[in-house]
Design an enzyme around this catalytic site. Structure first.
Site, PDB file in Angstrom:
ATOM      1  N   HIS A 197      -5.301  21.599  49.445  1.00  0.00           N
ATOM      2  CA  HIS A 197      -5.669  21.975  50.719  1.00  0.00           C
ATOM      3  C   HIS A 197      -7.133  22.237  50.501  1.00  0.00           C
ATOM      4  CE1 HIS A 197      -1.546  22.598  51.693  1.00  0.00           C
ATOM      5  NE2 HIS A 197      -1.229  22.999  50.660  1.00  0.00           N
ATOM      6  N   CYS A 225       0.202  17.734  50.736  1.00  0.00           N
ATOM      7  CA  CYS A 225       1.512  18.713  50.198  1.00  0.00           C
ATOM      8  C   CYS A 225       2.783  18.357  51.029  1.00  0.00           C
ATOM      9  CB  CYS A 225       0.847  20.062  50.742  1.00  0.00           C
ATOM     10  SG  CYS A 225       1.772  21.276  49.714  1.00  0.00           S
ATOM     11  N   ARG A 276       6.082  27.156  39.986  1.00  0.00           N
ATOM     12  CA  ARG A 276       5.222  26.592  41.390  1.00  0.00           C
ATOM     13  C   ARG A 276       3.775  26.541  40.740  1.00  0.00           C
ATOM     14  NH1 ARG A 276       6.099  26.610  46.475  1.00  0.00           N
ATOM     15  NH2 ARG A 276       4.523  26.636  47.919  1.00  0.00           N
TER      16      ARG A 276
END
Length: 244
Positions: free
Chosen positions: A198, A94, A130
């Site tokens: 993640h 990320c 997003r």
């Protein structure tokens, strides 16, 4: 022949450790130890010299200010660059992935471009929407074998790959780099890997974890049948969830 110890360096956990990506170090260490390979996990923080004798370096998720600080400190220290020049592996997630590139942006409506570490041929800019949610991708190992990778993406950056980087995987469900069907990036040497999910992503995807270890050790690893069996049930549930 005795296998040398694997030294895993978690880089700037206080800056790039807000999404639990530290767990990737525990996964790598345990999967090495299950094979009888000695593994050491070292935490390096700004203000102290970054070890340049590591086998694997890990960068995790973080916020805008943390990214800027991490790049400044890593450039001033120089240890990561020396380690990569010596053949170490860098696995970045990320925000850590973004700062590995040539540039990334911070801020909201008033974007500011920041120079990255330049160890991966990618650039990142703020996107209009997003990307948040479970992601499923298909990864092809250098030997041609294919695996499904799962994880959770949560990023506002849109990453574009240059000619000296190749996608880590192809998206089946989710957003990925910028909505173009790709996820993550791998350097021309194969030793710098960036990815958005993640999870921690290496806990969810043991084949990818073993690939990182194989790069560090310079040889294939024998399978872990008991670990694969224990992981199978959880993996089936995750795949069913993301595909529903």
């Amino acid at each position: 022949m005795t296998t040398p110890p694997v030294k895993i360096v978690v880089v700037y956990q206080s800056l790039l450790g807000i999404y639990g990506d530290q767990g990737n170090s525990r996964v790598l260490a345990q999967r090495a130890r299950w094979r009888g390979i000695e593994a050491e996990v070292v935490f390096a923080e700004p203000g102290t010299p970054l070890p340049d004798d590591g086998s694997v370096y890990l960068l995790g998720g973080g916020e805008d200010a943390a990214q800027t600080t991490a790049v400044r400190e890593l450039k001033a220290d120089g240890g990561l660059f020396r380690a990569l020049d010596s053949g170490a592996v860098l696995f970045a997630v990320c925000a850590g992935y973004q700062i590995c590139g040539h540039s990334f942006t911070i801020g909201g409506a008033e974007e500011e471009e920041r120079a990255g570490l330049g160890v991966l041929d990618v650039t990142t800019r703020r996107g209009p929407v997003r990307a948040v949610g479970e992601i499923l991708t298909r990864w092809s190992k250098p030997d041609g074998s294919q695996y499904l990778l799962t994880g959770f993406e949560n990023h506002g950056g849109y990453t574009t790959l240059g000619p000296d980087a190749t996608p880590l995987a192809r998206v089946e469900v989710g957003f990925g780099n910028n909505g173009d069907g790709t996820e993550g990036a791998v350097s021309a040497s194969g030793r710098v890997i960036g990815t958005y999910p993640h999870g921690p992503v290496l806990a969810r995807n043991p084949e990818l974890a073993d690939h990182v270890l194989e790069l560090a050790l310079g040889r294939p690893l024998e399978p872990l049948s008991r670990a694969a069996s224990a992981h199978a049930g959880l993996r089936t549930e995750r795949l069913a969830f993301v595909r529903r």
